[in-house]
Design a protein around this motif. Sequence first.
Motif, mmCIF file in Angstrom:
data_model
loop_
_atom_site.group_PDB
_atom_site.id
_atom_site.type_symbol
_atom_site.label_atom_id
_atom_site.label_comp_id
_atom_site.label_asym_id
_atom_site.label_seq_id
_atom_site.Cartn_x
_atom_site.Cartn_y
_atom_site.Cartn_z
ATOM 1 N N THR A 8 6.483 -17.356 -5.150
ATOM 2 C CA THR A 8 5.130 -17.858 -5.363
ATOM 3 C C THR A 8 5.137 -18.837 -6.533
ATOM 4 O OG1 THR A 8 4.605 -15.995 -6.836
ATOM 5 C CG2 THR A 8 4.042 -15.754 -4.495
ATOM 6 N N ASP A 9 4.160 -19.714 -6.574
ATOM 7 C CA ASP A 9 4.091 -20.735 -7.629
ATOM 8 C C ASP A 9 3.442 -20.159 -8.882
ATOM 9 O OD1 ASP A 9 5.253 -22.799 -6.079
ATOM 10 O OD2 ASP A 9 3.352 -23.093 -5.053
ATOM 11 N N ALA A 10 4.209 -19.311 -9.573
ATOM 12 C CA ALA A 10 3.720 -18.678 -10.800
ATOM 13 C C ALA A 10 4.925 -18.351 -11.688
ATOM 14 C CB ALA A 10 2.935 -17.413 -10.468
ATOM 15 N N PRO A 11 4.795 -18.440 -12.993
ATOM 16 C CA PRO A 11 3.550 -18.677 -13.741
ATOM 17 C C PRO A 11 3.163 -20.156 -13.868
ATOM 18 C CG PRO A 11 5.344 -18.367 -15.273
ATOM 19 C CD PRO A 11 5.923 -18.125 -13.896
ATOM 20 N N LEU A 12 4.053 -21.072 -13.490
ATOM 21 C CA LEU A 12 3.725 -22.490 -13.621
ATOM 22 C C LEU A 12 3.235 -23.034 -12.286
ATOM 23 C CD1 LEU A 12 6.736 -23.821 -15.758
ATOM 24 C CD2 LEU A 12 4.602 -22.732 -16.510
ATOM 25 N N ALA A 13 2.150 -23.765 -12.319
ATOM 26 C CA ALA A 13 1.589 -24.350 -11.100
ATOM 27 C C ALA A 13 2.292 -25.655 -10.769
ATOM 28 C CB ALA A 13 0.095 -24.609 -11.291
ATOM 29 N N LEU A 14 2.362 -25.959 -9.470
ATOM 30 C CA LEU A 14 2.911 -27.235 -9.033
ATOM 31 C C LEU A 14 1.959 -28.377 -9.403
ATOM 32 C CD1 LEU A 14 4.237 -26.356 -5.460
ATOM 33 C CD2 LEU A 14 5.494 -26.352 -7.621
ATOM 34 N N ILE A 15 2.473 -29.583 -9.356
ATOM 35 C CA ILE A 15 1.650 -30.761 -9.636
ATOM 36 C C ILE A 15 1.624 -31.654 -8.396
ATOM 37 C CG2 ILE A 15 2.111 -30.694 -12.109
ATOM 38 C CD1 ILE A 15 4.202 -32.842 -11.746
ATOM 39 N N ARG B 66 9.663 -24.914 -9.719
ATOM 40 C CA ARG B 66 10.039 -23.820 -8.822
ATOM 41 C C ARG B 66 11.280 -23.105 -9.339
ATOM 42 N NH1 ARG B 66 9.147 -27.944 -5.006
ATOM 43 N NH2 ARG B 66 7.061 -27.841 -4.064
ATOM 44 N N GLY B 67 12.210 -23.863 -9.927
ATOM 45 C CA GLY B 67 13.377 -23.226 -10.523
ATOM 46 C C GLY B 67 12.982 -22.295 -11.655
ATOM 47 N N PHE B 68 12.104 -22.775 -12.533
ATOM 48 C CA PHE B 68 11.610 -21.943 -13.640
ATOM 49 C C PHE B 68 10.948 -20.682 -13.090
ATOM 50 C CE2 PHE B 68 8.482 -20.440 -16.636
ATOM 51 C CZ PHE B 68 9.015 -20.665 -17.890
ATOM 52 N N ASN B 69 10.046 -20.865 -12.136
ATOM 53 C CA ASN B 69 9.321 -19.727 -11.579
ATOM 54 C C ASN B 69 10.257 -18.730 -10.900
ATOM 55 O OD1 ASN B 69 6.885 -20.816 -12.418
ATOM 56 N ND2 ASN B 69 6.375 -21.691 -10.424
ATOM 57 N N SER B 70 11.261 -19.231 -10.197
ATOM 58 C CA SER B 70 12.176 -18.322 -9.498
ATOM 59 C C SER B 70 12.983 -17.494 -10.492
ATOM 60 C CB SER B 70 13.109 -19.107 -8.565
ATOM 61 O OG SER B 70 13.975 -19.963 -9.291
ATOM 62 N N ILE B 71 13.325 -18.070 -11.627
ATOM 63 C CA ILE B 71 14.012 -17.314 -12.679
ATOM 64 C C ILE B 71 13.059 -16.283 -13.277
ATOM 65 C CG2 ILE B 71 15.059 -17.476 -14.976
ATOM 66 C CD1 ILE B 71 16.056 -20.291 -14.142
ATOM 67 N N TYR B 72 11.873 -16.721 -13.581
ATOM 68 C CA TYR B 72 10.863 -15.871 -14.219
ATOM 69 C C TYR B 72 10.536 -14.662 -13.343
ATOM 70 C CZ TYR B 72 6.811 -15.197 -17.355
ATOM 71 O OH TYR B 72 5.908 -14.717 -18.279
ATOM 72 N N GLN B 73 10.407 -14.890 -12.041
ATOM 73 C CA GLN B 73 10.025 -13.813 -11.131
ATOM 74 C C GLN B 73 11.162 -12.826 -10.879
ATOM 75 O OE1 GLN B 73 8.182 -15.510 -7.544
ATOM 76 N NE2 GLN B 73 7.237 -17.089 -8.818
ATOM 77 N N GLN B 74 12.406 -13.305 -10.891
ATOM 78 C CA GLN B 74 13.526 -12.436 -10.529
ATOM 79 C C GLN B 74 14.212 -11.777 -11.722
ATOM 80 O OE1 GLN B 74 15.679 -14.082 -6.689
ATOM 81 N NE2 GLN B 74 14.955 -15.828 -7.907
ATOM 82 N N ALA B 75 14.062 -12.357 -12.911
ATOM 83 C CA ALA B 75 14.772 -11.833 -14.084
ATOM 84 C C ALA B 75 14.545 -10.337 -14.308
ATOM 85 C CB ALA B 75 14.381 -12.631 -15.329
ATOM 86 N N PRO B 76 13.321 -9.832 -14.181
ATOM 87 C CA PRO B 76 13.123 -8.395 -14.426
ATOM 88 C C PRO B 76 13.694 -7.498 -13.331
ATOM 89 C CG PRO B 76 11.060 -9.631 -14.643
ATOM 90 C CD PRO B 76 12.046 -10.520 -13.952
ATOM 91 N N ARG B 77 14.045 -8.080 -12.180
ATOM 92 C CA ARG B 77 14.442 -7.260 -11.036
ATOM 93 C C ARG B 77 15.947 -7.248 -10.785
ATOM 94 N NH1 ARG B 77 9.637 -9.765 -8.636
ATOM 95 N NH2 ARG B 77 10.942 -11.126 -7.366
ATOM 96 N N VAL B 78 16.688 -8.137 -11.427
ATOM 97 C CA VAL B 78 18.135 -8.161 -11.232
ATOM 98 C C VAL B 78 18.735 -6.948 -11.930
ATOM 99 C CG1 VAL B 78 20.242 -9.499 -11.488
ATOM 100 C CG2 VAL B 78 18.066 -10.667 -11.186
ATOM 101 N N GLY C 184 13.904 -26.897 3.448
ATOM 102 C CA GLY C 184 12.776 -27.337 2.637
ATOM 103 C C GLY C 184 11.524 -26.512 2.798
ATOM 104 N N GLU C 185 11.673 -25.230 3.107
ATOM 105 C CA GLU C 185 10.536 -24.326 3.221
ATOM 106 C C GLU C 185 10.600 -23.286 2.103
ATOM 107 O OE1 GLU C 185 11.010 -22.712 7.090
ATOM 108 O OE2 GLU C 185 10.219 -24.489 8.113
ATOM 109 N N VAL C 186 9.452 -22.863 1.599
ATOM 110 C CA VAL C 186 9.422 -21.799 0.610
ATOM 111 C C VAL C 186 10.022 -20.544 1.226
ATOM 112 C CG1 VAL C 186 7.919 -20.279 -0.731
ATOM 113 C CG2 VAL C 186 7.468 -22.723 -0.674
ATOM 114 N N GLY C 187 10.894 -19.866 0.490
ATOM 115 C CA GLY C 187 11.623 -18.751 1.064
ATOM 116 C C GLY C 187 11.420 -17.438 0.327
#
Length: 266
Positions: free
Chosen positions: A10-17, A58-70, A259-262
């Motif tokens: 998901t696009d969080a915590p940073l929103a797309l532009i 999206r790279g930032f968000n993907s790190i942010y979202q997964q870091a607590p779960r690895v 090129g699809e959100v996964g």
Amino acid sequence: MANRTPPMYTDAPLALIHTPKFETGKWPDHSLMDLLLKDDPFTIEASHMALSHNSFIRGFNSIYQQAPRVQSSADKSDFVGYCLAWIECVATHHHYEETEFFPNVDKDAGQNGLMGQVVHEHEEFQGGMDRMKDYLLQKEADFSGDELIAIMDSFKQPLHSHLKAEPGAIVALAKYSTSDHPIDILAIAGAAGKKQVNLGFMFNTLPVFFLNMETATFEGGMWEGVFPPLKGMAKTVMNKLVPMWQSRRWRFVSCTPDGEVGQLAV
């Protein structure tokens, strides 16, 4: 049994532009959109910049979202490699802006410091990115998800503010392009971009850029096959074959090779 299926990105915590080109088409009569969308070089380059910045977001968000779960050491080691690739990608982008792109804009315009505010914006979050890199290199697979998130929180606001502001600053350069000093913005950007890429960067870093690029539906799919300018075999090579090297690292990306959100890895 608890559901262990990883969530969708998901696009969080940073929103797309949105891209400047897309913004010019906001009009009640959508039948006129194609006529209203700007195609001047500065709008196009600024839009390419916005799309690149969305990959960083999206790279930032993907790190942010997964870091607590690895959890496992092996997964955390792969995740550190992914994080470091993201840091390297963003840092390299800004390095070539400051050493190639911006100086050549000044040269064409016959002026100095036209993008000085953007360079200042880089300085406001670079220290935080350096702390993130140093922390990961020091801790490696022993990193704490909470500690990593805290470091990212320390620079996410200035990073996001910069990523939102820079495309507009590029559009504004049009006023400095005159008959006496024309600024070939697309050529300058293209030359600077090519200097970023070598074999090591292509295999160890570039997938973090291409595989965080959602093109299928973003802004109605208007950028699919346009930016990044990959079609056919070129797209297959960059999005599917190259990522086979370091494949465990790239499983943490936010998008599919098409090129699809996964779905996230964890």
